[in-house]
Scaffold this active site. Structure first.
Site, mmCIF file in Angstrom:
data_model
loop_
_atom_site.group_PDB
_atom_site.id
_atom_site.type_symbol
_atom_site.label_atom_id
_atom_site.label_comp_id
_atom_site.label_asym_id
_atom_site.label_seq_id
_atom_site.Cartn_x
_atom_site.Cartn_y
_atom_site.Cartn_z
ATOM 1 N N CYS A 48 -0.079 4.762 2.221
ATOM 2 C CA CYS A 48 -1.035 5.585 1.466
ATOM 3 C C CYS A 48 -1.733 6.653 2.305
ATOM 4 O O CYS A 48 -2.058 7.732 1.808
ATOM 5 C CB CYS A 48 -2.096 4.700 0.812
ATOM 6 N N HIS A 105 7.283 23.972 0.671
ATOM 7 C CA HIS A 105 7.632 22.991 1.709
ATOM 8 C C HIS A 105 8.877 23.484 2.433
ATOM 9 O O HIS A 105 10.002 23.153 2.053
ATOM 10 C CB HIS A 105 7.852 21.602 1.082
ATOM 11 N N HIS A 138 -3.541 10.224 1.302
ATOM 12 C CA HIS A 138 -4.959 10.086 0.945
ATOM 13 C C HIS A 138 -5.895 10.132 2.160
ATOM 14 O O HIS A 138 -7.112 10.146 1.979
ATOM 15 C CB HIS A 138 -5.184 8.773 0.181
#
Ligand code: DHE
Length: 542
Positions: A47, A368, A51
């Site tokens: 995560c 990207h 985050h």
């Protein structure tokens, strides 16, 4: 301190079989200390990349208790299990997390985030290992490999890189490294290979050894993505730099021993003049015009031109660009560096000769580029291209302010690829093909195939090449990721990235015919992702 005192201080009931995690917020759902530790590990591996270690949000939303407690465990569980169209993965339905783990994570993100440790220079130095001291290393190349055409291949989930001979397609060595090596970079001479793991373990591999292997190692923090080495005249192979996500800083080291010399924090103000506690270091490149590293701080949008010629009197020119800096590469001349400010939908262009921002170019959703792709457009002259995570666009930006001034630093053309979810794009000076992957597209057909454009005829829709089919692997999700050329520019290598317990492969495509030429399979090729050809990486050929 007596046993009773200890139990009292720990706050747990003496009757409880398992120690509970002590949360300062009584509203947070209960967790045992063991559950908390396990969740902390999962959070870090799965995560934190999106985050943030402090959960303040970055590519993904903020997950601090002021937000998560209001949502509650049931809501969070659904979100984690099924994901969202905005990019949150479907952890449970994809089979990557069990129902119990989803429940665990839903409870974990309602607790106060634990504060991760800081890493001082002394802490970093303590982790350093020298496997082969400089005096015992070869003084000339001791093997007969064609090192220019060697590939360093990330074996993501096994914490290794495979060194593959690009001529014979044989595996030369599997080298133990950090977990989920993100990139491989070469020293100026091409002798030393630096690989950085997501766990911030940096390995130094000497390609001159009879069998190339680790000669030194260091852990520069908790989480990292980038490493680079000095390229300026007089500093060849001398200095290395690694950027970390946590702690938010970069460390400058001696190139051949990894001895840390200087640690610099990136904490501070964003381009909007607001304080950010965790500006993670994204891509780093070495300037060819000055003894400088170009260091990109993600959350602040600051590009630091760090002069490594005098570490005691460190000079840094800070260029304001746009927030959420991520990946990028040079234009064909090596003077301009183009970097995606991904969540800002912009490409920032830095002039490394003048140390100034040349432009901020508006592009489609979430560019990207990897390092991008350079070629000469029939109408607009030299261009650099990026694909996008959030759109099917392939955006071409003019890069020649001298002979094609009206087109310089403008998005001169947008091609339509096969879909969003693209990560990497590649071409080669000797090729007229432009390859675009789509590994994160939710449609399996697209994530397993790539689009290839004819640079000489860009009006023609791209050909779709089913790369995964060539590999003839069993069932299970496979993503075809990251095109990388051989030195001659005649072959393009793709990773067919399967789950850890499933067979993966590398597919070598003949650039001219666009047909599969060879499939490299080996039990040891576990979860291959990034591939780095020595010559092309060393000389910024892309
Ligand atoms: Fe990457 C480059 C960060 C997910 C494979 N990745 C980079 C760079 C950064 C970055 C900052 C540029 C380094 C440089 O040039 O100095 N990547 C991140 C993340 O934060 C993110 C989104 C989430 C995470 O938790 O890591 C992420 N990256 C991935 C993947 O899922 C990929 C496909 C597989 C993996 O190993 O995790 C992946 N990233 C790569 C590769 C490159 C890269 C192969 C280098 C491309 C190149 O051609 O230079």
């Amino acid at each position: 301190v007596s046993q009773t005192d200890m139990a009292y201080q720990a706050g747990g009931s003496p009757l409880a079989k398992e120690a509970m995690h002590q949360n300062i917020n009584p509203k947070a759902p209960p967790m045992t200390a063991a559950e908390f530790e396990r969740a902390k590990q999962i959070y870090f591996e799965r995560c934190a990349g999106c985050h943030g270690v402090l959960r303040k949000g970055a590519t993904g939303k903020a997950l601090t208790p002021d937000i998560t407690l209001g949502k509650g465990t049931d809501y969070l569980k659904v979100f984690i299990a099924y994901g969202s169209p905005a990019g949150m993965p479907n952890w449970q339905t994809s089979g990557e997390m069990s129902e119990q783990d989803v429940d665990l994570m839903a409870r974990y993100i309602q607790q106060e985030p634990p504060t991760p440790p800081e890493f001082s220079l002394a802490d970093i130095e303590k982790t350093r290992k020298i496997y082969v001291p400089v005096e015992q290393r070869p003084t000339r190349k001791m093997n007969h490999y064609n090192l220019d055409n060697l590939f360093s291949v990330t074996l993501r989930d096994s914490g290794e890189v495979a060194l593959i001979d690009g001529d014979t397609k044989q595996i030369i060595n599997i080298v133990k490294t950090g977990y989920a090596v993100h990139i491989s970079r070469l020293s100026k001479s091409g002798r030393y290979l630096y690989v950085i793991g997501r766990d911030a373990r940096l390995n130094l591999i000497d390609l001159w050894m009879a069998k190339p292997d680790n000669v030194a190692e260091i852990k520069v923090g908790l989480e990292a993505r980038s490493v680079e080495t000095s390229k300026f005249k007089g500093f060849e192979d001398k200095i290395a730099v690694a950027g970390t996500y946590w702690p938010p800083q970069f460390v400058i080291m001696d190139g051949d021993t990894l001895k840390p010399r200087k640690v610099v924090s990136t904490r501070g103000m964003t381009v909007d003049n607001e304080y950010h506690p965790e500006p993670r270091v994204a891509s780093i490149v070495a300037s060819h015009y000055r003894p400088e590293f170009v260091i990109n701080a993600k959350e602040t949008g600051k590009i630091m031109m760090v002069d490594y010629s005098d570490l005691n009197n460190l000079k840094t020119t800070t260029i304001d660009s746009a927030k959420f800096l991520h990946d990028g590469g040079f234009d064909s001349t090596g003077r301009y560096f183009l970097v995606a400010a991904n969540a800002s939908n912009k490409i920032a262009v830095v002039d490394t000769k003048e140390d100034k921002l040349a432009a901020l170019v508006d592009v489609g959703k979430t560019p990207h580029p990897g390092r991008g792709a350079n070629f000469t457009h029939p109408k607009y002259g030299p261009v650099w291209a990026t694909s996008h995570l959030g759109a099917e666009d392939v955006t071409l930006i003019g890069t020649d302010p001298v002979k094609h001034k009206p087109y310089a630093w403008k998005a001169v053309e947008v091609l339509k690829g096969q879909g969003g979810g693209s990560l990497f794009i590649k071409t080669h000076p000797k090729s007229s093909n432009l390859w675009v992957d789509t590994p994160l597209n939710p449609d399996a057909k697209m994530s397993q195939s790539v689009a290839v454009f004819d640079i000489k005829n860009l009006n023609k829709p791209p050909q779709i090449v089913d790369v995964a089919a060539c590999a003839q692997l069993g069932d299970g999700a496979k993503r075809v990721v990251q095109p990388e050329y051989n030195k001659a520019g005649t072959e393009v290598w793709f990773s067919v990235w399967s789950a850890k317990d499933k067979e993966s492969a590398i597919v070598v495509v003949d650039d001219k015919t666009r047909q599969c030429k060879q499939v490299i399979k080996d039990k040891r090729l576990i979860t291959p992702t990034g591939k780095f050809n020595v010559y092309n990486t060393q000389h910024d050929v892309y």
